[in-house]
Design a protein around this motif. Structure first.
Motif, PDB file in Angstrom:
ATOM      1  N   LEU A   1     -84.277  12.858  68.044  1.00  0.00           N
ATOM      2  CA  LEU A   1     -85.383  12.054  67.520  1.00  0.00           C
ATOM      3  C   LEU A   1     -85.376  10.652  68.115  1.00  0.00           C
ATOM      4  O   LEU A   1     -86.445  10.088  68.413  1.00  0.00           O
ATOM      5  N   ILE A   2     -84.198  10.076  68.287  1.00  0.00           N
ATOM      6  CA  ILE A   2     -84.119   8.737  68.883  1.00  0.00           C
ATOM      7  C   ILE A   2     -84.670   8.765  70.303  1.00  0.00           C
ATOM      8  O   ILE A   2     -85.460   7.889  70.709  1.00  0.00           O
ATOM      9  N   LEU A   3     -84.256   9.757  71.091  1.00  0.00           N
ATOM     10  CA  LEU A   3     -84.738   9.844  72.471  1.00  0.00           C
ATOM     11  C   LEU A   3     -86.235  10.151  72.508  1.00  0.00           C
ATOM     12  O   LEU A   3     -86.962   9.606  73.356  1.00  0.00           O
ATOM     13  N   ILE A   4     -86.695  11.009  71.609  1.00  0.00           N
ATOM     14  CA  ILE A   4     -88.129  11.337  71.580  1.00  0.00           C
ATOM     15  C   ILE A   4     -88.955  10.107  71.222  1.00  0.00           C
ATOM     16  O   ILE A   4     -90.027   9.865  71.802  1.00  0.00           O
ATOM     17  N   ILE A   5     -88.475   9.320  70.272  1.00  0.00           N
ATOM     18  CA  ILE A   5     -89.197   8.092  69.909  1.00  0.00           C
ATOM     19  C   ILE A   5     -89.268   7.149  71.096  1.00  0.00           C
ATOM     20  O   ILE A   5     -90.328   6.578  71.406  1.00  0.00           O
ATOM     21  N   ALA A   6     -88.136   6.978  71.798  1.00  0.00           N
ATOM     22  CA  ALA A   6     -88.128   6.096  72.968  1.00  0.00           C
ATOM     23  C   ALA A   6     -89.042   6.622  74.058  1.00  0.00           C
ATOM     24  O   ALA A   6     -89.786   5.851  74.700  1.00  0.00           O
ATOM     25  N   GLY A   7     -89.017   7.946  74.292  1.00  0.00           N
ATOM     26  CA  GLY A   7     -89.892   8.515  75.313  1.00  0.00           C
ATOM     27  C   GLY A   7     -91.360   8.410  74.953  1.00  0.00           C
ATOM     28  O   GLY A   7     -92.205   8.107  75.805  1.00  0.00           O
ATOM     29  N   GLY A   8     -91.678   8.654  73.664  1.00  0.00           N
ATOM     30  CA  GLY A   8     -93.073   8.592  73.253  1.00  0.00           C
ATOM     31  C   GLY A   8     -93.629   7.182  73.222  1.00  0.00           C
ATOM     32  O   GLY A   8     -94.802   6.957  73.533  1.00  0.00           O
ATOM     33  N   VAL A   9     -92.779   6.205  72.866  1.00  0.00           N
ATOM     34  CA  VAL A   9     -93.255   4.829  72.748  1.00  0.00           C
ATOM     35  C   VAL A   9     -93.263   4.118  74.096  1.00  0.00           C
ATOM     36  O   VAL A   9     -94.221   3.440  74.454  1.00  0.00           O
ATOM     37  N   PHE A  10     -92.203   4.270  74.869  1.00  0.00           N
ATOM     38  CA  PHE A  10     -92.059   3.511  76.111  1.00  0.00           C
ATOM     39  C   PHE A  10     -92.578   4.278  77.332  1.00  0.00           C
ATOM     40  O   PHE A  10     -93.426   3.790  78.072  1.00  0.00           O
ATOM     41  N   TYR A  11     -92.033   5.480  77.557  1.00  0.00           N
ATOM     42  CA  TYR A  11     -92.332   6.191  78.804  1.00  0.00           C
ATOM     43  C   TYR A  11     -93.726   6.785  78.808  1.00  0.00           C
ATOM     44  O   TYR A  11     -94.466   6.675  79.790  1.00  0.00           O
ATOM     45  N   HIS A  12     -94.095   7.445  77.699  1.00  0.00           N
ATOM     46  CA  HIS A  12     -95.401   8.097  77.625  1.00  0.00           C
ATOM     47  C   HIS A  12     -96.417   7.303  76.819  1.00  0.00           C
ATOM     48  O   HIS A  12     -97.567   7.733  76.677  1.00  0.00           O
ATOM     49  N   GLY A  13     -95.993   6.155  76.276  1.00  0.00           N
ATOM     50  CA  GLY A  13     -96.898   5.381  75.445  1.00  0.00           C
ATOM     51  C   GLY A  13     -97.795   4.470  76.251  1.00  0.00           C
ATOM     52  O   GLY A  13     -97.762   4.408  77.480  1.00  0.00           O
ATOM     53  N   THR A  14     -98.584   3.747  75.507  1.00  0.00           N
ATOM     54  CA  THR A  14     -99.504   2.819  76.156  1.00  0.00           C
ATOM     55  C   THR A  14     -98.793   1.601  76.703  1.00  0.00           C
ATOM     56  O   THR A  14     -99.302   0.930  77.609  1.00  0.00           O
ATOM     57  N   VAL A  15     -97.612   1.305  76.132  1.00  0.00           N
ATOM     58  CA  VAL A  15     -96.831   0.167  76.590  1.00  0.00           C
ATOM     59  C   VAL A  15     -95.562   0.693  77.212  1.00  0.00           C
ATOM     60  O   VAL A  15     -94.777   1.381  76.571  1.00  0.00           O
TER      61      VAL A  15
END
Length: 568
Positions: free
Chosen positions: A365-379
Motif C-alpha cells: 500500500l505504501i508503494l502503491i500510494i507513492a506510485g499513484g501520487v508521484f509517478y502516475h499522478g498529476t504531480v
C-alpha cells in the motif's frame, strides 16, 4: 405406587434430555478461538519489523521513481521474510534456544582453534548483529521524529529526534517479553499498533486515485529492474523487509510455552494480591479478599508497589527461558516431543498469516500510494527524483486533504514506535544469547538509542530533510548487507538433524511402531528421534535465497563504488 415408580424412572431421563448439547460446529469454533488466543502474538510482533519507517522510506522511493514495477520485489521480499521467519520460529520451538544462543554454542568453545573461532567468527558475528540493530533503531528514530514534525509543524527536525530519543518510558509499562511465558500486554499493545497502521493505510489508499489494473501488474516479474538502475532500491527493499533482528526475536519468542498461559496467569493473579489485602475462605471454599485499611493506607501501598516496579525496570533481569549455561549442543537436550507438537504448527501459521496479511499488504500500500501520487499522478517528483516522507505528506495533504495526511503521519508514528520497541527487545536477546550479558531493557534502550541519536542529530542539523531520507534508505541497505551473515547460521542449524531432532518417548514410539510407524523417526544410539529439520527442498531454496541476496549486495556495492569514483 406405580405412578410414583414411573415418575422416578422417567425423571433421570428428562433431566438428561434437558442438558444442552454442544454441536460439533460450536466445539470447533471454541477450539479455534482457544488456539487463536494462545498462539497468536509472535507473528504480529515479528510483522512490525517488516513495515518500519525504513520500509516506508524505500517504498516511497521505489514508487515515486519506478511506479508500480517494484511491487514484485515487495512480494518477493515478503516471501523471503516468511521463509526465514518460519525457519527461526521452528528452530526456537524445537530446540528451546534462540538464534543468538545457537551461535554461541556453535562457536564459543570449539575443540580445535578455540580462540580463533571465538575472536574470528563469534564476536565479529555479534558485532554485525549489533550493527543491524543499531541501523534498525536509527530508522525507527528517524521515522518517529519525522512523524512528530508532521503532526506538529512548529517542531524542528532535531527537536523530533530528541523527543523520540526519550521514549524509553514505554518499556516500563510493558515488562520483559522474553520470559518463559508470553507477555500478553506486550503482544496486545503491538497488535493494536499494527492494526492502527493497517487501517490508516487502507483509508489513505481509498482516497487516492489508483489504477488497480496497472498496480496489480506490478506483482508480475519484470526485467525492468536491472537495466534501469532499480537494483539499488530493490536491495534496499529486501534489506528493509527481511530484518535480521526479527529473526533473533522470533526464535526467542518461539521458545515460550503458550499452552498453559491462562492457568499461569490466573495463578499470578492470586499470588500478586496487594500486601495490604488478606485472603480468607468462606464456607464454600471460595477465596475472597478482605481489608480493614483506610483509603490512605491503600494509596500508600499502591504507591510503594509502583515505586518497586519502576526500580525493578532498571535491574538486571533473570535469565530468559532460552538462556543456557551449556558450552556446546551436546550438553543439553531439545524440547519434548509433546511441546513441539503442541506449538510448532500453530507458530508457523501465525507467522505466515501475520507477515502475509499485514507486512506485505502494508508495504504494498505504501508503494502503491507513492506510485499513484508521484509517478502516475498529476504531480511528479522533481526530475524523477525519489520522494521522501515529507514530500509524501505534503502531496497527500494538497491532493487528498488534511485528514488522510494526518492519518499518514499517525501511521508512521505508530510504525516507528512499535518497531522501536521490537528492536530493543531483540537487542536484549542478542546480547544475552551471544555473550550471556543481561542488562535491563531500559538501560539497553538507552545504549542502543544513544548510538542512533548521534548520526541522526548530525544529519538532521547539517543536511535537513533530504539528508534524513537518504539516511533512511542507507540504513536499509546496511541491513541487506548484514542479512547473509545472520541467515547463514540459521539455514545451517535448521537443516541439520543433529540440532533439530527430538527424542520420542517410549510409549509414543511403541504406539507408532504398532500402527503405521513414523517416517521421520530415526534411530540414534538406541533411542528413537523425530527429525524436524528442513526438507532438502527447503534447504535448497534457503541457500538459493542466501546466494541471491549476497550477489545483489556485491553488485550494489560495486555499482556505488564506481559512481563514487566517477564523481571524484
Amino acid at each position: 405406587m406405580s405412578l410414583m415408580k414411573e415418575t422416578e424412572v422417567q425423571h433421570p431421563q428428562s433431566s438428561v434430555a434437558q442438558q444442552p448439547v454442544t454441536s460439533p460446529w460450536k466445539k470447533r469454533c471454541q477450539t479455534v478461538l482457544l488456539h487463536l488466543r494462545n498462539h497468536t502474538g509472535v507473528g504480529m510482533v515479528c510483522a512490525v519489523a517488516y513495515f518500519d519507517p525504513g520500509n516506508w522510506g524505500v517504498d516511497l522511493e521505489a514508487g515515486s521513481q519506478y511506479g508500480y514495477r517494484l511491487l514484485f520485489v515487495v512480494l518477493l521480499a515478503g516471501v523471503f521474510a516468511i521463509f526465514f521467519q518460519s525457519m527461526a520460529s521452528r528452530m526456537g520451538c524445537v530446540t528451546g534456544l534462540d538464534l543468538a544462543s545457537h551461535c554461541r554454542l556453535l562457536l564459543h568453545s570449539r575443540p580445535k582453534h578455540t580462540m580463533l573461532w571465538r575472536w574470528g567468527v563469534l564476536y565479529p558475528l555479534y558485532l554485525v548483529s549489533e550493527i543491524a540493530i543499531i541501523a534498525t533503531d536509527l530508522a525507527e528514530l528517524l521515522g518517529s521524529a519525522i512523524a512528530l514534525c508532521l503532526l506538529f509543524p512548529k517542531l524542528e527536525l532535531w527537536h523530533g529526534v530528541l523527543i523520540t530519543a526519550f521514549d524509553v518510558i514505554i518499556l516500563l509499562a510493558l515488562g520483559d517479553p522474553l520470559r518463559s511465558r508470553p507477555l500478553k500486554l506486550f503482544e496486545w499493545f503491538i497488535g493494536a499498533l499494527v492494526i492502527a497502521v493497517f487501517v490508516c493505510m487502507c483509508i489513505i489508499v481509498s482516497e487516492v486515485n489508483i489504477k488497480w489494473g496497472h498496480a496489480f501488474q506490478g506483482y508480475l516479474p519484470s526485467k525492468y529492474i536491472i537495466p534501469n538502475g532499480a537494483l539499488y532500491v530493490s536491495v534496499g527493499i529486501i534489506g528493509a523487509t527481511v530484518m535480521p533482528h526479527s529473526l533473533f526475536l522470533g526464535s526467542a519468542l518461539a521458545t515460550q510455552d503458550r499452552i498453559s498461559t491462562s492457568s499461569h496467569n490466573a495463578f499470578l493473579k492470586e499470588d500478586q494480591f496487594s500486601p495490604t489485602m488478606s485472603l480468607t475462605s468462606n464456607e464454600s471454599g471460595t477465596i475472597t479478599k478482605e481489608s480493614s485499611l483506610t483509603l490512605v493506607d491503600r494509596l500508600r501501598a499502591v504507591s510503594f508497589q509502583a515505586k518497586q516496579y519502576f526500580l525493578s525496570s532498571f535491574r538486571v533481569p533473570p535469565p530468559s527461558t532460552f538462556a543456557t549455561r551449556a558450552t556446546c549442543h551436546s550438553d543439553r537436550e531439545n524440547n519434548s516431543l509433546a511441546f513441539v507438537n503442541a506449538h510448532i504448527y500453530h507458530g508457523l501459521v501465525d507467522v505466515a498469516v501475520s507477515l502475509l496479511g499485514f507486512a506485505v499488504v502494508i508495504n504494498s500500500l505504501i508503494l502503491i500510494i507513492a506510485g499513484g501520487v508521484f509517478y502516475h499522478g498529476t504531480v511528479s517528483s522533481d526530475g524523477n527524483k525519489p520522494a521522501g516522507l515529507f514530500e509524501a505528506y505534503d502531496l497527500i495533504r494538497d491532493l487528498v486533504g488534511q485528514g488522510p495526511a494526518t492519518l499518514f503521519a499517525v501511521a508512521l508514528l505508530a510504525a516507528g514506535q512499535s518497531a522501536s520497541i521490537i528492536a530493543t527487545v531483540a537487542g536484549q536477546a542478542v546480547s544475552e544469547g551471544f555473550l550471556q550479558w543481561r542488562v535491563s531493557p531500559v538501560i539497553r534502550r538507552l545504549l542502543t538509542r544513544l548510538l542512533a541519536v548521534i548520526p541522526s542529530m548530525v544529519v538532521a542539523i547539517a543536511m535537513g530533510k533530504r539528508g534524513i531520507d537518504t539516511l533512511l534508505v542507507l540504513s536499509q541497505v546496511v541491513l541487506s548487507i548484514v542479512l547473509p551473515f545472520i541467515t547463514l547460521p540459521l539455514i545451517y542449524i535448521t537443516s541439520s538433524k543433529r540440532f533439530m531432532s527430538v527424542k520420542v518417548p517410549v510409549s509414543v514410539s511403541a504406539l507408532s511402531s504398532s500402527t503405521n510407524g513414523c517416517e521421520s523417526e530415526t534411530e540414534n544410539g538406541g533411542e528413537k528421534t523425530k527429525d524436524f529439520s528442513n526438507h532438502w527442498v527447503s534447504t535448497t531454496i534457503g541457500w538459493a535465497i542466501w546466494l541471491l541476496v549476497l550477489v545483489a549486495n556485491v553488485y550494489v556495492l560495486t555499482t556505488v563504488r564506481k559512481e563514487v569514483e566517477d564523481a571524484d
